[in-house]
Design a protein around this motif. Structure first.
Motif, PDB file in Angstrom:
ATOM      1  N   GLU A 226     -85.517  -6.070 -33.291  1.00 13.08           N
ATOM      2  CA  GLU A 226     -84.160  -6.597 -33.493  1.00 13.08           C
ATOM      3  C   GLU A 226     -84.171  -8.136 -33.409  1.00 13.08           C
ATOM      4  OE1 GLU A 226     -81.570  -4.290 -33.812  1.00 13.08           O
ATOM      5  OE2 GLU A 226     -80.335  -6.018 -34.355  1.00 13.08           O
ATOM      6  N   ASN A 227     -84.873  -8.663 -32.392  1.00 11.28           N
ATOM      7  CA  ASN A 227     -84.925 -10.123 -32.225  1.00 11.28           C
ATOM      8  C   ASN A 227     -85.621 -10.800 -33.403  1.00 11.28           C
ATOM      9  OD1 ASN A 227     -83.567 -10.111 -29.866  1.00 11.28           O
ATOM     10  ND2 ASN A 227     -85.322 -10.458 -28.539  1.00 11.28           N
ATOM     11  N   ALA A 228     -86.726 -10.198 -33.859  1.00  8.65           N
ATOM     12  CA  ALA A 228     -87.451 -10.809 -34.990  1.00  8.65           C
ATOM     13  C   ALA A 228     -86.531 -10.874 -36.212  1.00  8.65           C
ATOM     14  CB  ALA A 228     -88.699 -10.004 -35.293  1.00  8.65           C
ATOM     15  N   LYS A 230     -83.236 -10.924 -36.126  1.00 11.24           N
ATOM     16  CA  LYS A 230     -82.093 -11.794 -35.822  1.00 11.24           C
ATOM     17  C   LYS A 230     -82.475 -13.280 -35.847  1.00 11.24           C
ATOM     18  CE  LYS A 230     -80.237 -11.014 -31.723  1.00 11.24           C
ATOM     19  NZ  LYS A 230     -79.515 -10.403 -30.607  1.00 11.24           N
ATOM     20  N   TYR A 231     -83.673 -13.592 -35.330  1.00 12.78           N
ATOM     21  CA  TYR A 231     -84.015 -15.008 -35.146  1.00 12.78           C
ATOM     22  C   TYR A 231     -84.966 -15.559 -36.208  1.00 12.78           C
ATOM     23  CZ  TYR A 231     -81.692 -14.233 -30.734  1.00 12.78           C
ATOM     24  OH  TYR A 231     -80.749 -13.908 -29.785  1.00 12.78           O
ATOM     25  N   SER A 232     -85.076 -14.874 -37.349  1.00 13.34           N
ATOM     26  CA  SER A 232     -85.905 -15.465 -38.423  1.00 13.34           C
ATOM     27  C   SER A 232     -85.163 -15.316 -39.744  1.00 13.34           C
ATOM     28  CB  SER A 232     -87.289 -14.818 -38.458  1.00 13.34           C
ATOM     29  OG  SER A 232     -87.198 -13.495 -38.916  1.00 13.34           O
ATOM     30  N   ALA A 254     -94.608 -10.570 -35.062  1.00 10.10           N
ATOM     31  CA  ALA A 254     -94.675 -12.014 -35.347  1.00 10.10           C
ATOM     32  C   ALA A 254     -93.656 -12.361 -36.425  1.00 10.10           C
ATOM     33  CB  ALA A 254     -96.075 -12.368 -35.819  1.00 10.10           C
ATOM     34  N   ASP A 255     -92.811 -13.344 -36.096  1.00  7.76           N
ATOM     35  CA  ASP A 255     -91.819 -13.754 -37.110  1.00  7.76           C
ATOM     36  C   ASP A 255     -92.030 -15.220 -37.467  1.00  7.76           C
ATOM     37  OD1 ASP A 255     -90.124 -15.586 -35.511  1.00  7.76           O
ATOM     38  OD2 ASP A 255     -89.698 -13.791 -34.344  1.00  7.76           O
ATOM     39  N   GLN A 256     -91.321 -15.672 -38.482  1.00  6.03           N
ATOM     40  CA  GLN A 256     -91.454 -17.077 -38.889  1.00  6.03           C
ATOM     41  C   GLN A 256     -90.116 -17.795 -38.748  1.00  6.03           C
ATOM     42  OE1 GLN A 256     -93.686 -17.756 -42.496  1.00  6.03           O
ATOM     43  NE2 GLN A 256     -94.771 -15.839 -42.219  1.00  6.03           N
ATOM     44  N   TYR A 273     -80.066 -14.796 -20.143  1.00  8.15           N
ATOM     45  CA  TYR A 273     -80.475 -16.120 -20.643  1.00  8.15           C
ATOM     46  C   TYR A 273     -80.577 -16.120 -22.167  1.00  8.15           C
ATOM     47  CZ  TYR A 273     -82.518 -20.670 -20.980  1.00  8.15           C
ATOM     48  OH  TYR A 273     -82.723 -21.996 -21.292  1.00  8.15           O
ATOM     49  N   ARG A 274     -79.973 -17.132 -22.784  1.00  7.67           N
ATOM     50  CA  ARG A 274     -80.080 -17.321 -24.238  1.00  7.67           C
ATOM     51  C   ARG A 274     -80.395 -18.791 -24.471  1.00  7.67           C
ATOM     52  NH1 ARG A 274     -76.165 -15.640 -28.067  1.00  7.67           N
ATOM     53  NH2 ARG A 274     -77.982 -14.799 -29.104  1.00  7.67           N
ATOM     54  N   VAL A 275     -81.256 -19.078 -25.437  1.00  3.84           N
ATOM     55  CA  VAL A 275     -81.605 -20.478 -25.711  1.00  3.84           C
ATOM     56  C   VAL A 275     -80.391 -21.162 -26.340  1.00  3.84           C
ATOM     57  CG1 VAL A 275     -83.155 -21.992 -27.007  1.00  3.84           C
ATOM     58  CG2 VAL A 275     -84.028 -19.864 -26.035  1.00  3.84           C
ATOM     59  N   GLY A 285     -75.692 -12.436 -29.262  1.00  2.00           N
ATOM     60  CA  GLY A 285     -76.510 -11.534 -28.449  1.00  2.00           C
ATOM     61  C   GLY A 285     -76.003 -11.612 -27.027  1.00  2.00           C
ATOM     62  N   THR A 286     -76.679 -10.922 -26.124  1.00  4.65           N
ATOM     63  CA  THR A 286     -76.195 -10.875 -24.745  1.00  4.65           C
ATOM     64  C   THR A 286     -77.189 -11.459 -23.743  1.00  4.65           C
ATOM     65  OG1 THR A 286     -77.126  -8.687 -24.591  1.00  4.65           O
ATOM     66  CG2 THR A 286     -74.792  -8.819 -25.127  1.00  4.65           C
ATOM     67  N   GLY A 287     -78.410 -11.716 -24.198  1.00  2.00           N
ATOM     68  CA  GLY A 287     -79.422 -12.217 -23.261  1.00  2.00           C
ATOM     69  C   GLY A 287     -79.943 -11.113 -22.357  1.00  2.00           C
ATOM     70  N   GLY A 289     -81.730  -8.233 -23.799  1.00  2.44           N
ATOM     71  CA  GLY A 289     -82.833  -7.520 -24.447  1.00  2.44           C
ATOM     72  C   GLY A 289     -84.193  -7.797 -23.833  1.00  2.44           C
ATOM     73  N   LEU A 290     -84.567  -9.073 -23.721  1.00  2.00           N
ATOM     74  CA  LEU A 290     -85.909  -9.391 -23.209  1.00  2.00           C
ATOM     75  C   LEU A 290     -86.006  -9.157 -21.713  1.00  2.00           C
ATOM     76  CD1 LEU A 290     -86.865 -12.563 -25.279  1.00  2.00           C
ATOM     77  CD2 LEU A 290     -87.679 -10.225 -25.559  1.00  2.00           C
ATOM     78  N   TYR A 291     -84.889  -9.378 -21.008  1.00  2.00           N
ATOM     79  CA  TYR A 291     -84.856  -9.106 -19.566  1.00  2.00           C
ATOM     80  C   TYR A 291     -85.205  -7.632 -19.334  1.00  2.00           C
ATOM     81  CZ  TYR A 291     -82.589  -7.862 -15.140  1.00  2.00           C
ATOM     82  OH  TYR A 291     -82.321  -7.351 -13.912  1.00  2.00           O
TER      83      TYR A 291
HETATM   84  P1  ADP Z   1     -80.241 -11.844 -27.133  1.00  2.84           P
HETATM   85  O1  ADP Z   1     -81.081 -11.727 -28.372  1.00  2.84           O
HETATM   86  O2  ADP Z   1     -79.230 -10.765 -27.014  1.00  2.84           O
HETATM   87  O3  ADP Z   1     -79.699 -13.208 -26.927  1.00  2.84           O
HETATM   88  P2  ADP Z   1     -82.725 -11.460 -25.660  1.00  2.84           P
HETATM   89  O4  ADP Z   1     -82.917 -11.251 -24.197  1.00  2.84           O
HETATM   90  O5  ADP Z   1     -83.284 -10.444 -26.579  1.00  2.84           O
HETATM   91  O6  ADP Z   1     -81.156 -11.624 -25.843  1.00  2.84           O
HETATM   92  O7  ADP Z   1     -83.341 -12.872 -26.028  1.00  2.84           O
HETATM   93  C1  ADP Z   1     -83.109 -13.980 -25.178  1.00  2.84           C
HETATM   94  C2  ADP Z   1     -83.214 -15.267 -25.983  1.00  2.84           C
HETATM   95  O8  ADP Z   1     -84.567 -15.466 -26.405  1.00  2.84           O
HETATM   96  C3  ADP Z   1     -82.410 -15.245 -27.271  1.00  2.84           C
HETATM   97  O9  ADP Z   1     -81.072 -15.626 -27.060  1.00  2.84           O
HETATM   98  C4  ADP Z   1     -83.157 -16.230 -28.144  1.00  2.84           C
HETATM   99  O10 ADP Z   1     -82.698 -17.535 -27.856  1.00  2.84           O
HETATM  100  C5  ADP Z   1     -84.598 -16.121 -27.674  1.00  2.84           C
HETATM  101  N1  ADP Z   1     -85.402 -15.261 -28.584  1.00  2.84           N
HETATM  102  C6  ADP Z   1     -85.681 -13.965 -28.441  1.00  2.84           C
HETATM  103  N2  ADP Z   1     -86.446 -13.526 -29.452  1.00  2.84           N
HETATM  104  C7  ADP Z   1     -86.675 -14.580 -30.259  1.00  2.84           C
HETATM  105  C8  ADP Z   1     -87.406 -14.777 -31.476  1.00  2.84           C
HETATM  106  N3  ADP Z   1     -88.064 -13.764 -32.072  1.00  2.84           N
HETATM  107  N4  ADP Z   1     -87.417 -16.017 -32.006  1.00  2.84           N
HETATM  108  C9  ADP Z   1     -86.772 -17.043 -31.404  1.00  2.84           C
HETATM  109  N5  ADP Z   1     -86.066 -16.923 -30.253  1.00  2.84           N
HETATM  110  C10 ADP Z   1     -86.012 -15.709 -29.688  1.00  2.84           C
END
Ligand code: ADP
Length: 331
Positions: A226-228, A230-232, A254-256, A273-275, A285-287, A289-291
């Motif tokens: 989902e993140n790959a 969303k963030y590429s 791996a995404d670009q 946490y979200r960047v 997003g909610t921050g 997923g990775l947690y």
């Molecule tokens: P969410 O996607 O809901 O914000 P996640 O915990 O999955 O929460 O991700 C935390 C943060 O990590 C994201 O807000 C994003 O800033 C960064 N991130 C996660 N996956 C990627 C990715 N594939 N490329 C770039 N940044 C990412």
């Protein structure tokens, strides 16, 4: 946060300065006492007539003064250490709680959006079907959109539920030995169907078994995919691999996209946490997923890591111990 740090440092410096001031005052007072005691001694004992008594008592006075000095110094240092340790503990816990409350606030903002936008999408599709006479293909397209939005809602609810259960240690993992290759293949296929042309997969067809909770591991795999997505950007391919080496199964995505800056690589695994911040961030997003993925890996003796992808983007990997099943016996 900055103003809090400035006030805190100011107060701390004030307390330390006050402590040093009292330390010097005590030393001065001790010197005065010593001088008084010397005068008294001179009045009581004549140093010419009985030099031995005089010097013995003077030596005693010096000894008492020295032990008083050591006592002040020892107590002062202990007090200073206690203050510094206490201040460091208070400072880090206040900083942590301020950061958490800020992240929780961000979480509330993004969760509201995350809940509202699929609902609005589903409602719009339904209303369009209700008001217009659509062709079968158009209806299928709208229904497909409803299914995608419902999946998003479902995923979000699951993430929130599992996160709160894991936090309160109410989640009991249901571990079993199963074929992880099947789980990954079907998840990846699902994403390929939902986002045609975006994912290149290279999945080892061998049966790679793990001992784990299917639902949790499914969540971990889905979160990375989902993140790959969303963030590429939509025109850059995502490479997905599954392989095993030296008894360790690796799932690699791996995404670009923009990638994760080095100073954020650790923080993205923190809860909520979200960047960036909610005002400048484009993706929602909610921050969580990775947690959650990180917690899930912890429960499976696994690991999650993030690296820079070459030429650009990020490379997320989860590693799990492989279970070798031979003739129905487990090695
Ligand atoms: P969410 O996607 O809901 O914000 P996640 O915990 O999955 O929460 O991700 C935390 C943060 O990590 C994201 O807000 C994003 O800033 C960064 N991130 C996660 N996956 C990627 C990715 N594939 N490329 C770039 N940044 C990412």
């Amino acid at each position: 946060m900055r103003i809090f740090t400035v006030i805190y440092i100011f107060l701390l410096l004030y307390v330390i300065a006050a402590l040093l001031f009292w330390g010097f005052s005590l030393q001065k007072q001790s010197l005065r006492i010593y001088q008084q005691e010397q005068l008294l001694l001179k009045e009581q004992v004549d140093s010419v007539k009985s030099p031995q008594t005089y010097f013995t008592r003077l030596k005693q006075l010096n000894k008492t003064r020295e032990s008083r000095r050591k006592q002040y110094l020892g107590e002062g240092t202990t007090f200073l250490l206690v203050i510094l340790i206490g201040a460091a503990v208070v400072y880090t816990s206040i900083r942590r709680s301020i950061r958490l409350s800020r992240q929780q606030n961000n979480f509330m903002l993004s969760v509201t959006h995350e809940l509202k936008s699929p609902i609005a999408g589903i409602k719009l599709s339904m209303q369009t079907m209700q008001k217009h006479h659509l062709t079968e293909a158009q209806q299928a397209q709208l229904l497909n959109r409803c299914v995608v939005e419902t999946d998003r809602l479902n995923e979000l609810c699951n993430n929130m539920l599992i996160a709160s259960q894991m936090e309160g240690r109410h989640y009991n993992t249901a571990k079993e030995i199963f074929n992880f290759t099947d789980l990954v293949s079907s998840s990846v296929q699902d994403y390929i169907n939902r986002y045609p042309g975006r994912i290149n997969e290279s999945i080892n067809n061998n049966e790679l078994n793990v001992n784990g909770d299917r639902m949790l591991l499914q969540m971990a795999v889905n979160n990375l995919l989902e993140n790959a997505i969303k963030y590429s950007p939509a025109d850059k391919p995502i490479n997905v691999k599954l392989f095993s080496k030296n008894g360790i199964i690796t799932f690699h995505v791996a995404d670009q996209g923009a990638g994760v800056p080095d100073n954020e690589k650790k923080k993205i695994f923190d809860k909520f946490y979200r960047v960036g911040n909610e005002d400048t961030r484009k993706t929602k997003g909610t921050g969580l997923g990775l947690y959650l993925t990180c917690k899930i890996m912890g429960q499976h003796r696994g690991k999650i890591s993030v690296k820079d992808n070459i030429p650009n983007g990020s490379l997320f990997e989860i590693c799990l111990p492989q279970i070798i099943v031979r003739n129905h016996s487990i090695a």
